[in-house]
Design a protein around this motif. Sequence first.
Motif, PDB file in Angstrom:
ATOM      1  N   THR A   4       0.819  -1.214   0.000  1.00  0.00           N
ATOM      2  CA  THR A   4       0.000   0.000   0.000  1.00  0.00           C
ATOM      3  C   THR A   4       0.851   1.262   0.000  1.00  0.00           C
ATOM      4  O   THR A   4       0.984   1.929  -1.028  1.00  0.00           O
ATOM      5  N   VAL A   5       1.447   1.593   1.127  1.00  0.00           N
ATOM      6  CA  VAL A   5       2.162   2.863   1.238  1.00  0.00           C
ATOM      7  C   VAL A   5       3.377   2.903   0.308  1.00  0.00           C
ATOM      8  O   VAL A   5       3.576   3.858  -0.449  1.00  0.00           O
ATOM      9  N   PHE A   6       4.210   1.850   0.364  1.00  0.00           N
ATOM     10  CA  PHE A   6       5.394   1.850  -0.493  1.00  0.00           C
ATOM     11  C   PHE A   6       5.012   1.832  -1.975  1.00  0.00           C
ATOM     12  O   PHE A   6       5.556   2.599  -2.781  1.00  0.00           O
ATOM     13  N   SER A   7       4.095   0.952  -2.339  1.00  0.00           N
ATOM     14  CA  SER A   7       3.753   0.833  -3.765  1.00  0.00           C
ATOM     15  C   SER A   7       3.137   2.121  -4.303  1.00  0.00           C
ATOM     16  O   SER A   7       3.365   2.502  -5.458  1.00  0.00           O
ATOM     17  N   LEU A   8       2.346   2.832  -3.471  1.00  0.00           N
ATOM     18  CA  LEU A   8       1.750   4.093  -3.909  1.00  0.00           C
ATOM     19  C   LEU A   8       2.830   5.140  -4.160  1.00  0.00           C
ATOM     20  O   LEU A   8       2.795   5.864  -5.173  1.00  0.00           O
ATOM     21  N   GLY A   9       3.789   5.222  -3.252  1.00  0.00           N
ATOM     22  CA  GLY A   9       4.874   6.166  -3.443  1.00  0.00           C
ATOM     23  C   GLY A   9       5.732   5.827  -4.646  1.00  0.00           C
ATOM     24  O   GLY A   9       6.045   6.693  -5.474  1.00  0.00           O
ATOM     25  N   PHE A  10       6.105   4.548  -4.788  1.00  0.00           N
ATOM     26  CA  PHE A  10       6.940   4.114  -5.903  1.00  0.00           C
ATOM     27  C   PHE A  10       6.184   4.220  -7.225  1.00  0.00           C
ATOM     28  O   PHE A  10       6.740   4.637  -8.243  1.00  0.00           O
ATOM     29  N   GLY A  11       4.910   3.859  -7.187  1.00  0.00           N
ATOM     30  CA  GLY A  11       4.133   3.856  -8.420  1.00  0.00           C
ATOM     31  C   GLY A  11       3.870   5.229  -8.983  1.00  0.00           C
ATOM     32  O   GLY A  11       3.712   5.386 -10.199  1.00  0.00           O
TER      33      GLY A  11
END
Length: 453
Positions: A274-281
């Motif tokens: 959630t948090v990491f993937s949103l930032g990376f994405g």
Amino acid sequence: MTDVSAGKPSPQRPPAESAQPPTNPKRKVLTASLVGTSIEFYDFYVYATAAVLVFPYLFFPEGDMMAARLQSLATFAIAFVARPIGSWLFGHFGDRIGRKTTLVASLLTMGIATVAIGLLPTYAQIGVAAPLLLALCRFGQGLGLGGEWGGAALLATENAPAGKRGFYGTFPQMGAPIGFFLANGVFLILSQTMSDETFLAYGWRIPFLISTVLIVIGLWVRLTLHETPAFAKIVASGERVKTPIVEVFRSNWPAVVIGTLIMLATYVLFYLMTVFSLGFGTDPDTGLGYERSQFLVFLLIGVVFFGIFTPISGLLADRFGRKPTLVTVTVAIIAFGFAMGPLLGGGGTFGVMAFLIIGLSLMGLTFGPMAAVLPELFPTKVRYTGASAAYNLASLLGASFAPYIATWLAGTFGLAWVGGYLVLVGCITLGALLVGKETSDADLDEISAKVTR
């Protein structure tokens, strides 16, 4: 005089049924546990989304955006430091006063902190005081959620029929995908109906202020409940302990350790998804560069699978046992860690969606049984404190800095190292599961301190 020989009841002796504590209708129990945790998780995830999309721009000095994002994620982590404190504070009252009253208090704590965030002035308005106040409110959120989960889990499992604790325990767990869906859904609607300038000016406050309405709904549901039968028995027998946290770490510390490690991979997985993937994405420089609204849609689709597999996992845990179910899922999480780099790193829509759907499906399967597994490790007199302590210590170790660590690993070494991080914690959780004992057949009124085979 009363003629006892004639079989007439004595007026001084009321029927035995009157001594029984009132029970909660099953539908009300499930509704209260689901609604309450949905609200709490909504509040928690609204912050998580804003920590990526909003706070780096509004609550920290202008300059290096990566530094601002890392600082924002550091305030995100403060709640996980507060959660074990909340588990001790609310767990104490949950084991001393009761589950119902404590659940109301935890909901109010979380809600007030969330609404306060929506009213905070920004860095441009008050300078360095802005991130300090943000951190204080985030601490309040952590305190509230630290006490919420344990009470909601006990509300469901201590009222569950025999053989259905795993399934009943998935109802408070369903609050996580529902709360996440609501939080990100609100952000998505705002991003579609507002310009970026309007959103950053005031639109970001709306998701936090909506919590006011949700708090009223949650309080109304919970104030109509009776105490759980298991706690009522402890009150009647006079077995309540004076300081539950001392009793937990004196007599039940192995259960705290096992429970914490069992939850470790669950927490890391979720905050990577959630948090990491949103930032990376959405990062146009070092990430995939998707539009914010587009990646939020991807996440919402993935969270649907999280919600679908959460109750399924409870049914599996009741049918096959907690241990076989979680061991199988944890092995799958470890395998998923190896696949993370190729799936997400390609940047294509198919790979990103496969990454989110598989990862969040595994999240539902590992998270669902936890509301039964952790309470089953502790005796009733310290169950609120013990289950909450294990759950929230796992959040401190597994979730607090997971987005920060993953962001640093991805930026420094590449996505494969983020997958390796998940593999490592998955192996730790697998070891704890193999050492721990099966608890599905345990009688909640007769649970001892022994948690290993």
